[in-house]
Design a protein around this motif. Structure first.
Motif, PDB file in Angstrom:
ATOM      1  N   LEU A 104       1.408   3.739  15.027  1.00 51.84           N
ATOM      2  CA  LEU A 104      -0.040   3.540  15.086  1.00 51.84           C
ATOM      3  C   LEU A 104      -0.431   2.283  15.858  1.00 51.84           C
ATOM      4  CD1 LEU A 104      -0.947   4.458  11.390  1.00 51.84           C
ATOM      5  CD2 LEU A 104      -1.352   5.850  13.440  1.00 51.84           C
ATOM      6  N   GLY A 105       0.558   1.561  16.383  1.00 50.19           N
ATOM      7  CA  GLY A 105       0.285   0.346  17.128  1.00 50.19           C
ATOM      8  C   GLY A 105       0.031  -0.877  16.271  1.00 50.19           C
ATOM      9  N   LEU A 106       0.378  -0.811  14.991  1.00 51.21           N
ATOM     10  CA  LEU A 106       0.158  -1.933  14.070  1.00 51.21           C
ATOM     11  C   LEU A 106       1.387  -2.819  13.939  1.00 51.21           C
ATOM     12  CD1 LEU A 106      -1.632   0.067  11.234  1.00 51.21           C
ATOM     13  CD2 LEU A 106      -2.720  -1.351  12.992  1.00 51.21           C
ATOM     14  N   GLY A 107       2.525  -2.303  14.325  1.00 49.03           N
ATOM     15  CA  GLY A 107       3.783  -3.024  14.160  1.00 49.03           C
ATOM     16  C   GLY A 107       4.605  -2.436  13.044  1.00 49.03           C
ATOM     17  N   HIS A 108       5.912  -2.406  13.237  1.00 51.56           N
ATOM     18  CA  HIS A 108       6.808  -1.864  12.223  1.00 51.56           C
ATOM     19  C   HIS A 108       6.726  -2.688  10.938  1.00 51.56           C
ATOM     20  CE1 HIS A 108      10.485  -0.706  10.140  1.00 51.56           C
ATOM     21  NE2 HIS A 108      10.564   0.354  10.944  1.00 51.56           N
ATOM     22  N   GLY A 109       6.551  -1.995   9.830  1.00 44.81           N
ATOM     23  CA  GLY A 109       6.464  -2.684   8.548  1.00 44.81           C
ATOM     24  C   GLY A 109       5.115  -3.317   8.268  1.00 44.81           C
ATOM     25  N   PHE A 110       4.082  -2.955   9.014  1.00 43.64           N
ATOM     26  CA  PHE A 110       2.744  -3.478   8.738  1.00 43.64           C
ATOM     27  C   PHE A 110       2.364  -3.160   7.290  1.00 43.64           C
ATOM     28  CE2 PHE A 110      -1.860  -3.044   8.509  1.00 43.64           C
ATOM     29  CZ  PHE A 110      -2.287  -4.228   9.085  1.00 43.64           C
ATOM     30  N   THR A 111       1.864  -4.171   6.556  1.00 48.77           N
ATOM     31  CA  THR A 111       1.623  -4.033   5.124  1.00 48.77           C
ATOM     32  C   THR A 111       0.155  -4.234   4.775  1.00 48.77           C
ATOM     33  OG1 THR A 111       3.870  -4.771   4.604  1.00 48.77           O
ATOM     34  CG2 THR A 111       2.241  -4.895   2.838  1.00 48.77           C
ATOM     35  N   ILE A 112      -0.372  -3.324   3.999  1.00 52.46           N
ATOM     36  CA  ILE A 112      -1.738  -3.408   3.471  1.00 52.46           C
ATOM     37  C   ILE A 112      -1.639  -3.849   2.014  1.00 52.46           C
ATOM     38  CG2 ILE A 112      -3.851  -2.148   2.963  1.00 52.46           C
ATOM     39  CD1 ILE A 112      -3.006  -0.144   5.152  1.00 52.46           C
ATOM     40  N   ARG A 113      -2.394  -4.881   1.652  1.00 53.65           N
ATOM     41  CA  ARG A 113      -2.341  -5.406   0.281  1.00 53.65           C
ATOM     42  C   ARG A 113      -3.678  -5.236  -0.419  1.00 53.65           C
ATOM     43  NH1 ARG A 113       0.868  -8.569   3.482  1.00 53.65           N
ATOM     44  NH2 ARG A 113       3.009  -8.869   2.718  1.00 53.65           N
ATOM     45  N   GLN A 114      -3.591  -4.963  -1.703  1.00 58.87           N
ATOM     46  CA  GLN A 114      -4.786  -4.779  -2.520  1.00 58.87           C
ATOM     47  C   GLN A 114      -4.607  -5.460  -3.865  1.00 58.87           C
ATOM     48  OE1 GLN A 114      -7.220  -0.920  -3.171  1.00 58.87           O
ATOM     49  NE2 GLN A 114      -5.665  -0.845  -4.768  1.00 58.87           N
ATOM     50  N   ASP A 115      -5.611  -6.194  -4.298  1.00 52.51           N
ATOM     51  CA  ASP A 115      -5.629  -6.803  -5.625  1.00 52.51           C
ATOM     52  C   ASP A 115      -6.552  -5.991  -6.534  1.00 52.51           C
ATOM     53  OD1 ASP A 115      -3.935  -8.904  -4.857  1.00 52.51           O
ATOM     54  OD2 ASP A 115      -5.628 -10.086  -4.120  1.00 52.51           O
ATOM     55  N   THR A 116      -6.096  -5.756  -7.760  1.00 59.13           N
ATOM     56  CA  THR A 116      -6.859  -4.964  -8.721  1.00 59.13           C
ATOM     57  C   THR A 116      -7.060  -5.768 -10.006  1.00 59.13           C
ATOM     58  OG1 THR A 116      -5.945  -2.896  -7.855  1.00 59.13           O
ATOM     59  CG2 THR A 116      -6.935  -2.818 -10.038  1.00 59.13           C
ATOM     60  N   TYR A 117      -8.310  -5.847 -10.455  1.00 57.17           N
ATOM     61  CA  TYR A 117      -8.669  -6.555 -11.684  1.00 57.17           C
ATOM     62  C   TYR A 117      -9.221  -5.532 -12.671  1.00 57.17           C
ATOM     63  CZ  TYR A 117      -8.461 -10.330  -8.297  1.00 57.17           C
ATOM     64  OH  TYR A 117      -8.051 -11.186  -7.300  1.00 57.17           O
ATOM     65  N   GLY A 118      -8.598  -5.438 -13.860  1.00 55.53           N
ATOM     66  CA  GLY A 118      -8.961  -4.391 -14.799  1.00 55.53           C
ATOM     67  C   GLY A 118      -9.479  -4.900 -16.127  1.00 55.53           C
ATOM     68  N   LEU A 119     -10.343  -4.099 -16.729  1.00 54.84           N
ATOM     69  CA  LEU A 119     -10.865  -4.328 -18.074  1.00 54.84           C
ATOM     70  C   LEU A 119     -10.909  -2.983 -18.784  1.00 54.84           C
ATOM     71  CD1 LEU A 119     -12.399  -5.888 -20.358  1.00 54.84           C
ATOM     72  CD2 LEU A 119     -14.506  -5.369 -19.098  1.00 54.84           C
ATOM     73  N   LYS A 120     -10.369  -2.935 -19.995  1.00 56.35           N
ATOM     74  CA  LYS A 120     -10.403  -1.720 -20.811  1.00 56.35           C
ATOM     75  C   LYS A 120     -10.839  -2.093 -22.223  1.00 56.35           C
ATOM     76  CE  LYS A 120      -6.674   0.844 -20.715  1.00 56.35           C
ATOM     77  NZ  LYS A 120      -5.297   1.268 -21.087  1.00 56.35           N
TER      78      LYS A 120
END
Length: 309
Positions: free
Chosen positions: A128-144
């Motif tokens: 996709l032209g992003l580079g090998h091993g390109f990583t997308i990160r997401q932080d999740t904050y939860g309440l139950k």
């Protein structure tokens, strides 16, 4: 198990392990008077029975591997606090996902969680032209918050344990997500879960309804050029106890289809969970996430390790 195989197995084993603990410990309580149970509950931490707080799902809430349950994480009873920490790796055909975090359960009523998901595009990133091993990160904050019922102890009632939860997610690749058609890099899911353990049949059932705009759990942003509104999605879990420390089961999770770039399939898994001790559980599962961007048939293995008190 190779590195690709190890990843997707973690979450689902935790689910089975949690169910195993619930069945064992609740069965023990049946022979006790309710008043005696209340008196004997210790103060501090870890008064809850084995694995009755579930394992940790991929976004950090207590439950199964793919979907949250109505249970509150950790081993704290209504007079205590409890907590869990976990690490999960999912290895698919063309990607891998790591998730790790922690939660705290307060008086078996409120659960607070924080987690990070790191999605490695491996060779697809280069294509996709992003580079090998390109990583997308997401932080999740939860309440139950538990609203009613008790999944384990109330065997004389049909009513399941019911909880409502929110998961706020923040993605670090806003520019990329906009380019593929997502409308936002952050979003909030709201869900209601109902969980019931049937001791006589050694079966645990869970159903969750989630309102969400998340693409691939939020890894690919929220909303899209095809749809941009909240949609209800169904999630379900079933587990069967084989013996005191081992359980098997399956999960299903439907997902919205918001992006024109690719059709998003629903997810499912089949797992085995092992609880060698009260404070440690291991889950291994086979998982199918369907299409992800330009790659179909994203299947592989999930593995998750949880420690708690």
């Amino acid at each position: 198990m190779n590195s690709r195989t190890l990843g997707f197995a973690i979450s689902l084993c935790l689910l089975g392990a949690a169910f195993n603990a619930q069945a064992q410990d609740a069965s023990t309580l049946q022979d006790q008077e309710p008043q005696a149970t209340a008196v004997q509950t210790p103060t501090g931490t870890s008064g809850k029975l084995l694995l009755t707080g579930g394992v940790t799902q991929v976004e950090g809430a207590a439950g199964g591997g793919l979907t949250p349950w109505a249970v509150i994480g950790g081993y704290g009873t209504r007079d205590q606090i409890g907590g869990n920490a976990y690490y999960t790796r999912i290895n698919l055909s063309d990607y891998n996902l790591q998730s790790y975090g922690a939660l705290i359960g307060i008086r078996d009523r409120v659960e607070l969680s924080v987690s990070r998901q790191a999605f490695d595009t491996e060779a697809v990133g280069a294509a996709l032209g992003l580079g090998h091993g390109f990583t997308i990160r997401q932080d999740t904050y939860g309440l139950k918050v538990k609203l009613a019922g008790d999944a384990v102890l109330e065997q004389d009632r049909w009513m399941p344990q019911i909880a409502v939860g929110v998961q706020h997610k923040r993605n670090d690749q806003g520019g990329l997500l906009s380019a593929i058609g997502a409308t936002s890099a952050s979003g909030t899911d709201v869900y209601v879960s109902a969980t019931k353990l049937y001791l006589a049949q050694s079966v645990l059932l869970n159903a969750t309804v989630r309102l969400t705009k998340a693409n691939q759990f939020g890894i690919l942003g929220f909303g899209g050029d095809r749809h941009d509104g909240y949609k209800p999605q169904f999630e379900g879990s079933v587990a069967y106890l084989l013996n005191r420390n081992l359980a098997v089961g399956a999960e299903y999770r439907s997902k919205p289809d918001n992006l024109n770039i690719a059709h998003e399939n629903n997810a499912w898994d089949a797992f085995i969970a092992w609880a060698p001790a009260k404070h440690v559980s291991l889950t291994v599962a086979y998982v199918d996430l369907g299409n992800i961007v330009i790659r179909d048939n994203q299947r592989g293995w999930y593995a998750s390790l949880q420690v708690g008190f």
